[in-house]
Enzyme design. Sequence first.
Site, PDB file in Angstrom:
ATOM      1  N   TYR A  40      -3.735   1.393   1.341  1.00  0.00           N
ATOM      2  CA  TYR A  40      -3.850   0.757   2.647  1.00  0.00           C
ATOM      3  C   TYR A  40      -2.738  -0.271   2.847  1.00  0.00           C
ATOM      4  O   TYR A  40      -2.034  -0.256   3.866  1.00  0.00           O
ATOM      5  CB  TYR A  40      -5.224   0.103   2.778  1.00  0.00           C
ATOM      6  CG  TYR A  40      -5.498  -0.516   4.122  1.00  0.00           C
ATOM      7  CD1 TYR A  40      -5.873   0.266   5.205  1.00  0.00           C
ATOM      8  CD2 TYR A  40      -5.406  -1.894   4.312  1.00  0.00           C
ATOM      9  CE1 TYR A  40      -6.141  -0.301   6.443  1.00  0.00           C
ATOM     10  CE2 TYR A  40      -5.672  -2.470   5.541  1.00  0.00           C
ATOM     11  CZ  TYR A  40      -6.041  -1.667   6.599  1.00  0.00           C
ATOM     12  OH  TYR A  40      -6.300  -2.240   7.824  1.00  0.00           O
ATOM     13  N   SER A  77      -1.675  -4.975   9.233  1.00  0.00           N
ATOM     14  CA  SER A  77      -2.774  -5.694   8.599  1.00  0.00           C
ATOM     15  C   SER A  77      -2.217  -6.934   7.931  1.00  0.00           C
ATOM     16  O   SER A  77      -1.034  -6.973   7.561  1.00  0.00           O
ATOM     17  CB  SER A  77      -3.467  -4.821   7.553  1.00  0.00           C
ATOM     18  OG  SER A  77      -4.318  -5.576   6.713  1.00  0.00           O
TER      19      SER A  77
END
Length: 264
Positions: A153, A140
């Site tokens: 995350y 990400s």
Amino acid sequence: MGKLDGRVVIVTGASRGQGEQEARLFVAEGAKVVLADVLDDRGEALAKELGQDAARYVHLDVGREADWSAAVVAAKSAFGAIDGLVNNAGILRFNELANTSLEEYQQVVQVNQVGAFLGMKAVIPELEAAGGGTIVNTASYTALTGMAFLTSYAATKAAIVGMTRVAAMELAGKGIRVNAMCPGAIDTPMTNPEIVAGEGRPGDGDSSSRALDEFYARVVPLGRIGRPEEVARLALFLSCEDSSYITGQPFVIDGGWLSGVSVF
């Protein structure tokens, strides 16, 4: 001729979102694709749509090593070998660091980080036996910068970038290339909870949809949220000979978001 003719690729989280688009594009480019997910009804329906000669569905909880072993066996049984992996499956949890429970943190780690680790570990012997191959890990853009409320995350995605680099170094001599994709905001059910399974994005008249569109128009230089098929094209590039001299790299695909903050 397709860019993936004759190749067999496992795609995790393949029932919807980025994984679905990756599976569709890979099949269109000549690959045999093993669709792996925990959303059995959607995965089986997609495999049926793509055709038995091109796709098979297998239930796979990426955080369970036994599931990975079964998926490898299923892939080899269906198509004879494994030439590539796209570690796409992941989950997202929003929470302040101080309010994130250990249970929640470990849940995200188990799916995102452990899932990618187990996937690479499971397919490496098969890729080596095939004479080489590719691994594409989905990280990400938060792996490379900070974002509030995404402690678990961001931590897992940064770990994926680190594992990608180490794996690339260890596996280069075996003809296995390993790279990572670092998407920004992509219009999928994971990043936009307003998306209902099977219904796509909310209608243009939906207020939350308009608010999201306005937000991304302000913060993303290209003025919009990304589309899963755009990420799929990057996965294809990293899985085919077009990227034959690339390994160990994180590729940001975020519409320019990481470049900085617009003052306009």
